[in-house]
Scaffold this active site. Sequence first.
Site, PDB file in Angstrom:
ATOM      1  N   LYS A   1      37.882  40.392  38.670  1.00  0.00           N
ATOM      2  CA  LYS A   1      38.791  39.325  38.254  1.00  0.00           C
ATOM      3  C   LYS A   1      38.019  38.041  37.985  1.00  0.00           C
ATOM      4  O   LYS A   1      37.023  37.750  38.643  1.00  0.00           O
ATOM      5  CB  LYS A   1      39.839  39.074  39.345  1.00  0.00           C
ATOM      6  CG  LYS A   1      40.906  40.151  39.454  1.00  0.00           C
ATOM      7  CD  LYS A   1      41.972  39.742  40.449  1.00  0.00           C
ATOM      8  CE  LYS A   1      43.125  40.739  40.487  1.00  0.00           C
ATOM      9  NZ  LYS A   1      44.171  40.322  41.446  1.00  0.00           N
TER      10      LYS A   1
ATOM     11  N   ARG B   1      39.433  48.379  41.587  1.00  0.00           N
ATOM     12  CA  ARG B   1      40.746  48.242  40.969  1.00  0.00           C
ATOM     13  C   ARG B   1      40.773  49.185  39.764  1.00  0.00           C
ATOM     14  O   ARG B   1      39.735  49.497  39.183  1.00  0.00           O
ATOM     15  CB  ARG B   1      40.980  46.810  40.490  1.00  0.00           C
ATOM     16  CG  ARG B   1      40.898  45.754  41.584  1.00  0.00           C
ATOM     17  CD  ARG B   1      41.078  44.371  40.995  1.00  0.00           C
ATOM     18  NE  ARG B   1      41.046  43.318  42.010  1.00  0.00           N
ATOM     19  CZ  ARG B   1      39.954  42.669  42.404  1.00  0.00           C
ATOM     20  NH1 ARG B   1      38.780  42.954  41.837  1.00  0.00           N
ATOM     21  NH2 ARG B   1      40.007  41.738  43.336  1.00  0.00           N
TER      22      ARG B   1
ATOM     23  N   ARG C   1      42.543  52.092  46.740  1.00  0.00           N
ATOM     24  CA  ARG C   1      41.702  50.928  47.058  1.00  0.00           C
ATOM     25  C   ARG C   1      42.019  50.425  48.462  1.00  0.00           C
ATOM     26  O   ARG C   1      41.113  50.103  49.232  1.00  0.00           O
ATOM     27  CB  ARG C   1      41.931  49.839  46.012  1.00  0.00           C
ATOM     28  CG  ARG C   1      41.207  48.521  46.258  1.00  0.00           C
ATOM     29  CD  ARG C   1      41.418  47.618  45.045  1.00  0.00           C
ATOM     30  NE  ARG C   1      41.234  46.215  45.312  1.00  0.00           N
ATOM     31  CZ  ARG C   1      40.070  45.573  45.205  1.00  0.00           C
ATOM     32  NH1 ARG C   1      38.981  46.248  44.874  1.00  0.00           N
ATOM     33  NH2 ARG C   1      39.985  44.275  45.436  1.00  0.00           N
TER      34      ARG C   1
ATOM     35  N   HIS D   1      36.824  40.276  46.865  1.00  0.00           N
ATOM     36  CA  HIS D   1      37.793  39.248  47.237  1.00  0.00           C
ATOM     37  C   HIS D   1      37.108  37.890  47.282  1.00  0.00           C
ATOM     38  O   HIS D   1      36.016  37.743  47.841  1.00  0.00           O
ATOM     39  CB  HIS D   1      38.392  39.542  48.616  1.00  0.00           C
ATOM     40  CG  HIS D   1      39.380  40.652  48.614  1.00  0.00           C
ATOM     41  ND1 HIS D   1      39.757  41.335  49.757  1.00  0.00           N
ATOM     42  CD2 HIS D   1      40.099  41.214  47.605  1.00  0.00           C
ATOM     43  CE1 HIS D   1      40.645  42.261  49.450  1.00  0.00           C
ATOM     44  NE2 HIS D   1      40.876  42.202  48.153  1.00  0.00           N
TER      45      HIS D   1
ATOM     46  N   HIS E   1      46.441  52.178  43.203  1.00  0.00           N
ATOM     47  CA  HIS E   1      45.961  51.020  43.959  1.00  0.00           C
ATOM     48  C   HIS E   1      45.928  51.299  45.461  1.00  0.00           C
ATOM     49  O   HIS E   1      45.144  50.675  46.197  1.00  0.00           O
ATOM     50  CB  HIS E   1      46.839  49.804  43.679  1.00  0.00           C
ATOM     51  CG  HIS E   1      46.199  48.504  44.058  1.00  0.00           C
ATOM     52  ND1 HIS E   1      45.100  47.996  43.390  1.00  0.00           N
ATOM     53  CD2 HIS E   1      46.487  47.614  45.056  1.00  0.00           C
ATOM     54  CE1 HIS E   1      44.733  46.849  43.950  1.00  0.00           C
ATOM     55  NE2 HIS E   1      45.561  46.594  44.953  1.00  0.00           N
TER      56      HIS E   1
ATOM     57  N   TYR F   1      43.557  43.792  56.144  1.00  0.00           N
ATOM     58  CA  TYR F   1      43.258  45.183  56.487  1.00  0.00           C
ATOM     59  C   TYR F   1      43.018  45.367  57.978  1.00  0.00           C
ATOM     60  O   TYR F   1      43.172  46.466  58.502  1.00  0.00           O
ATOM     61  CB  TYR F   1      42.063  45.680  55.676  1.00  0.00           C
ATOM     62  CG  TYR F   1      42.381  45.788  54.214  1.00  0.00           C
ATOM     63  CD1 TYR F   1      43.230  46.777  53.742  1.00  0.00           C
ATOM     64  CD2 TYR F   1      41.877  44.871  53.299  1.00  0.00           C
ATOM     65  CE1 TYR F   1      43.555  46.864  52.395  1.00  0.00           C
ATOM     66  CE2 TYR F   1      42.190  44.945  51.952  1.00  0.00           C
ATOM     67  CZ  TYR F   1      43.038  45.945  51.516  1.00  0.00           C
ATOM     68  OH  TYR F   1      43.365  46.019  50.175  1.00  0.00           O
TER      69      TYR F   1
END
Length: 330
Positions: free
Chosen positions: A205, A179, A276, A299, A273, A308
């Site tokens: 995150k 990110r 990514r 994730h 982004h 994806y």
Amino acid sequence: MASTDAQKAERAERGLLAGAAPDVAAALKGWLGRLGHERRLSPKTREAYARDVATFLGVLARQLGHAPDMADLAQMQPRDVRAVIAARRAEGIEARTQMRFLAAARSFGRHLEREGLGKVGALTAVRGPRVPRTLPRPLTMADARALADPATRAGESREPWVLARDAAVLALLYGSGLRISEALGLMRRDMPEPGRGDQILVHGKGGKTRMVPVLAQVLEAVDAYARACPYDLEPTGALFRGAKGGPLSPRVVQLAVQRMRGALGLPDSATPHALRHSFATHLLGRGGDLRSIQELLGHASLSTTQIYAAVDTQTLMAAWKAAHPRATRT
């Protein structure tokens, strides 16, 4: 950057507490503290949560005629929650934003229950608005490489170290699937010199960390920037610097991509982004498994990564329709 985000979060939290009834304000303070300390959410995320709950309570206050207290929340019925959602819809707020502020209100409701302060069952009894599923829009391999190639901007009247810096950041986004906040959060000591390592520790995150491999070409791009950078890159200082020496702003990278988008004839979906997204989609297309890609992207849930697979299938179908002699009927 981090201090600015923290200040924004504090302002949002003060605004939320100031507009709440005293007993609700006390509960909100405890909830915000839990978000920061126990769940280790970033200042930006806390700010968003505070803003969304303030919105929910604000709409509810307009319906009640006063700031809701704990008794009002406990007596809230599903129809009251639906009325809040309907009021937001009437304001032209899209479904995804409505889902977000409803999720924040539910988080606050769960905190009340955990602390024995009351139950707000109406929040969970109401189904949120349907959010249309949108697929990520990756770039082609050629376009992704062009964005990260310093030669793409060779004609711009910018200092060479700035061009090298932007190329290094974009190489990290595409080469390692970071990110933009993760790339700009790297310190100088986090990045090994070429030939002295091929992994970096990334802070993602929620304060989670993960090891991510780095391609030799990416390490070379970062090294070229570091050698050209006019500022002293201390081991514990920001790796990527702005024009005045401070930490690089994401907006600067976004503007750089915007300029290249025009030069390369790319659509508006070509953003930092999107690199990514391209990293994940291209890995999957080359035989990468979803579990490994999930770990590389950081994730928390495999379901987030599975989107994806849909992108890859969509790409294959588009190629089949374009190339197969019997794909279209005449």
